[in-house]
Scaffold this motif. Structure first.
Motif, PDB file in Angstrom:
ATOM      1  N   LEU A   1      19.225  11.905 -18.356  1.00 17.08           N
ATOM      2  CA  LEU A   1      19.510  12.955 -18.432  1.00 17.08           C
ATOM      3  C   LEU A   1      19.885  13.054 -16.367  1.00 17.08           C
ATOM      4  O   LEU A   1      19.318  12.470 -15.534  1.00 17.08           O
ATOM      5  N   TYR A   2      21.140  13.922 -16.914  1.00 18.20           N
ATOM      6  CA  TYR A   2      21.536  14.229 -15.423  1.00 18.20           C
ATOM      7  C   TYR A   2      21.619  16.378 -15.293  1.00 18.20           C
ATOM      8  O   TYR A   2      21.466  16.507 -15.847  1.00 18.20           O
ATOM      9  N   VAL A   3      21.388  16.311 -13.980  1.00 20.91           N
ATOM     10  CA  VAL A   3      20.984  17.699 -13.464  1.00 20.91           C
ATOM     11  C   VAL A   3      22.018  17.878 -11.846  1.00 20.91           C
ATOM     12  O   VAL A   3      21.517  16.961 -11.376  1.00 20.91           O
ATOM     13  N   GLU A   4      22.690  18.817 -12.606  1.00 21.28           N
ATOM     14  CA  GLU A   4      23.871  18.773 -11.124  1.00 21.28           C
ATOM     15  C   GLU A   4      22.973  19.859 -10.328  1.00 21.28           C
ATOM     16  O   GLU A   4      22.379  20.582 -10.738  1.00 21.28           O
ATOM     17  N   LEU A   5      22.435  19.737  -9.396  1.00 19.68           N
ATOM     18  CA  LEU A   5      22.571  20.633  -8.241  1.00 19.68           C
ATOM     19  C   LEU A   5      22.972  21.719  -7.121  1.00 19.68           C
ATOM     20  O   LEU A   5      24.561  21.197  -6.800  1.00 19.68           O
ATOM     21  N   ASP A   6      23.099  23.186  -6.773  1.00 17.34           N
ATOM     22  CA  ASP A   6      24.134  23.570  -6.678  1.00 17.34           C
ATOM     23  C   ASP A   6      23.666  23.098  -5.190  1.00 17.34           C
ATOM     24  O   ASP A   6      22.346  23.111  -4.444  1.00 17.34           O
ATOM     25  N   ALA A   7      24.756  23.222  -4.338  1.00 17.53           N
ATOM     26  CA  ALA A   7      25.245  23.065  -2.693  1.00 17.53           C
ATOM     27  C   ALA A   7      24.076  23.933  -1.814  1.00 17.53           C
ATOM     28  O   ALA A   7      24.264  25.515  -2.739  1.00 17.53           O
ATOM     29  N   ALA A   8      23.508  24.089  -1.199  1.00 17.55           N
ATOM     30  CA  ALA A   8      23.428  24.876  -0.143  1.00 17.55           C
ATOM     31  C   ALA A   8      23.742  26.511   0.326  1.00 17.55           C
ATOM     32  O   ALA A   8      25.218  25.832   0.866  1.00 17.55           O
ATOM     33  N   PRO A   9      23.011  27.187   0.151  1.00 22.55           N
ATOM     34  CA  PRO A   9      24.230  28.551   0.206  1.00 22.55           C
ATOM     35  C   PRO A   9      24.825  27.377   2.600  1.00 22.55           C
ATOM     36  O   PRO A   9      23.780  27.001   3.547  1.00 22.55           O
ATOM     37  N   GLY A  10      26.133  27.737   2.911  1.00 25.55           N
ATOM     38  CA  GLY A  10      26.093  27.565   4.270  1.00 25.55           C
ATOM     39  C   GLY A  10      26.705  25.891   4.110  1.00 25.55           C
ATOM     40  O   GLY A  10      27.681  25.414   4.982  1.00 25.55           O
ATOM     41  N   ASP A  11      26.806  24.957   3.112  1.00 28.56           N
ATOM     42  CA  ASP A  11      27.697  24.017   2.352  1.00 28.56           C
ATOM     43  C   ASP A  11      28.734  23.178   2.645  1.00 28.56           C
ATOM     44  O   ASP A  11      29.123  24.281   1.334  1.00 28.56           O
TER      45      ASP A  11
END
Length: 56
Positions: free
Chosen positions: A46-56
């Motif tokens: 299973l793949y889960v994409e994580l959003d970049a943290a604000p400011g990255d």
């Protein structure tokens, strides 16, 4: 999830991923990794994409 594989990074580090393990892949645009199944079970993952943290 199913299947056990041997994973080798582009830096030469090798480790085993088994059902239930979690791999955080931070370099998703690079190349050079390799993997091979080391058991008879199909590799289901299973793949889960994580959003970049604000400011990255």
């Amino acid at each position: 999830m199913s299947g056990t594989l041997e994973f080798t990074t582009r830096d030469g580090e090798t480790f085993v991923l088994a059902p239930g393990d979690v791999l955080l892949a931070e370099d998703t645009s690079g190349s050079g990794h390799r993997w091979r199944l080391i058991d008879e079970a199909p590799w289901r993952r299973l793949y889960v994409e994580l959003d970049a943290a604000p400011g990255d």
